[in-house]
Design a protein around this motif. Structure first.
Motif, short mmCIF file in Angstrom:
data_model
loop_
_atom_site.label_atom_id
_atom_site.label_comp_id
_atom_site.label_asym_id
_atom_site.label_seq_id
_atom_site.Cartn_x
_atom_site.Cartn_y
_atom_site.Cartn_z
N GLU B 91 -49.85 12.73 -68.14
CA GLU B 91 -51.08 12.56 -67.70
C GLU B 91 -51.84 13.04 -68.64
OE1 GLU B 91 -55.51 13.85 -66.53
OE2 GLU B 91 -53.44 15.51 -67.57
N ARG B 92 -51.44 13.40 -70.20
CA ARG B 92 -52.05 13.87 -71.22
C ARG B 92 -52.19 12.75 -72.75
NH1 ARG B 92 -56.25 16.10 -72.40
NH2 ARG B 92 -55.95 16.48 -73.95
N ASP B 95 -54.54 10.18 -71.40
CA ASP B 95 -55.94 11.08 -71.68
C ASP B 95 -55.98 10.50 -73.53
OD1 ASP B 95 -56.57 12.19 -69.81
OD2 ASP B 95 -56.21 13.92 -70.34
N MET B 96 -55.27 10.92 -74.52
CA MET B 96 -55.05 10.26 -75.39
C MET B 96 -55.33 9.05 -75.71
SD MET B 96 -54.68 13.17 -77.36
CE MET B 96 -55.08 13.92 -75.46
N HIS B 99 -58.75 8.38 -74.73
CA HIS B 99 -59.79 9.05 -75.71
C HIS B 99 -60.11 8.10 -76.70
CE1 HIS B 99 -60.31 12.96 -74.19
NE2 HIS B 99 -59.22 13.69 -75.08
N ILE B 181 -64.81 11.43 -89.70
CA ILE B 181 -64.31 12.47 -88.37
C ILE B 181 -63.86 11.67 -87.64
CG2 ILE B 181 -65.91 13.27 -86.71
CD1 ILE B 181 -67.21 14.22 -88.39
N THR B 184 -60.01 11.26 -88.50
CA THR B 184 -59.58 12.39 -88.27
C THR B 184 -59.41 12.83 -86.67
OG1 THR B 184 -60.90 13.04 -89.95
CG2 THR B 184 -59.68 14.84 -88.38
N LEU B 185 -59.77 12.31 -86.07
CA LEU B 185 -59.46 12.31 -84.56
C LEU B 185 -59.03 11.76 -83.86
CD1 LEU B 185 -63.04 13.35 -83.06
CD2 LEU B 185 -61.36 14.42 -83.26
N ARG B 188 -55.52 12.43 -85.00
CA ARG B 188 -54.85 13.89 -84.07
C ARG B 188 -54.40 13.81 -82.83
NH1 ARG B 188 -53.59 18.17 -83.20
NH2 ARG B 188 -53.61 19.74 -81.54
N TYR B 189 -55.54 11.76 -81.81
CA TYR B 189 -54.42 12.09 -80.88
C TYR B 189 -53.48 11.24 -80.57
CZ TYR B 189 -60.13 11.53 -79.67
OH TYR B 189 -61.11 12.27 -79.53
N ARG B 192 -51.11 13.60 -80.87
CA ARG B 192 -50.89 14.12 -79.59
C ARG B 192 -50.11 13.59 -78.84
NH1 ARG B 192 -49.87 18.88 -79.18
NH2 ARG B 192 -50.03 19.05 -77.10
#
Lengths: 217, 217
Positions: B91-92, B95-96, B99, B181, B184-185, B188-189, B192
């Motif tokens: 599920e996460r 979510d990535m 995002h 920014i 960077t996000l 990270r997605y 993760r």
């Protein structure tokens, strides 16, 4: 037998609260280490993360043992399954503190947070601490009204997060891309920590009612 | 009765694999939407996230029902508890993708990814897809040797992530802080998502052996 079982269930709730306390200390210390470039404190948070992880494993083992031996149903079953989930959320909140401390260590002896942003980060640390305190109480009380309040505190965190990002994209941000990257990650760590707290509050709702609250993550 | 139970356990594994397939499609589509500024595709990924969330709830309900009615022990119990965890990881990962798609939509009609970074992001999307495929197979096969390979693919993702961040902090990054920014996000997605895949591989280890592998997150 059933009485012993209910003592065990209460002990599990107690362990979750203990875990939340460790996470609170880690988050507070990580924020201080970050803002004051305190290497010793950063190292302490980094080392402490193993303790939180170990706690999760022990808690999950106990939970699994009860699932295997007690054949719980209804609310008892939800307590155990929810415990597995809450321990995972708390462990991730511990990871966020760990990430913050690692960033503090990486930039030492400088500070990762320039003066313009330090008040916002301090606020984010304060709100994170407040949220963890509330989560800790909700785990104990299972009070649904209190659980409903958590998203309000999370909104406060989101506001601070937006403020932080806004300051980075303003034309006169003087600290370059590296600093913008650090603050983007820091902002995300605090925000994620609060999101996990909101998850826990939703799990309390499930625990008490057996129904899911919608996830807005 | 026990045979029906084992059919149910197999169905749960099948559902996890189905969930992984949805996550794979979402991640692939989100990457394409991001790199080609495809608003329709971004919207599709964003809408699809509810389907993944719903699948998790249904799967978890079935798992809880089996926990309540079948009094599973040993490996059957681990299968059910691990299913609750894997569904949360998947599920996460969904979510990535969500995002990433939201960032694509936010920057539309521009692209969030400047030309210098698009190859790296494309690679990250490719590795993410590969990792999800492997995870899907490991969920089915429970093969521990395959599970051990996942951290190697995750290293590849970490390498790409570092490359991305390095390009942002190089002196001649011309796209300003907002773009830094975003990247960077995004970095990270993807990172993760791969980390959650590694978590799933560790959970397979627990499922098969009853022992935890250390978490390096």
């Amino acid at each position: 037998m059933r009485e012993a079982f209910h003592d065990e269930l209460e002990a599990i709730t107690g362990n979750l609260v203990d875990m939340a306390q460790l996470v609170k200390t880690a988050t507070k210390d990580a924020t201080t280490a970050l803002l004051t470039a305190d290497l010793t404190l950063a190292e302490k948070v980094i080392a402490q993360d193993d303790v939180i992880d170990q706690m999760q494993h022990e808690l999950d083992d106990r939970t699994m043992r009860l699932l295997a031996t007690q054949q719980p149903v209804a609310s008892d079953l939800r307590t155990l399954v929810t415990s597995l989930r809450m321990s995972a959320d708390l462990e991730r909140m511990g990871d966020m503190a760990h990430h913050i401390a690692k960033l503090a260590r990486m930039r030492y002896p400088a500070t990762a947070v320039p003066p313009e942003s330090s008040l916002t980060i301090e606020e984010m640390g304060r709100v994170a601490g407040l949220i963890i305190d509330k989560v800790s109480q909700i785990i104990k009380s299972r009070n649904l009204d209190d659980a409903k309040q958590l998203p309000v505190d999370d909104d406060e965190m989101d506001k601070l997060h937006r403020k932080l990002i806004q300051s980075l994209i303003s034309k006169d941000w003087p600290h370059g891309a590296e600093s913008a990257i650090d603050l983007t990650l820091l902002g995300r760590y605090y925000e994620r920590s609060a999101d996990h707290a909101v998850s826990i509050s939703r799990r309390v709702h499930f625990l008490v009612t057996g129904k899911y609250l919608e996830d807005k993550a």
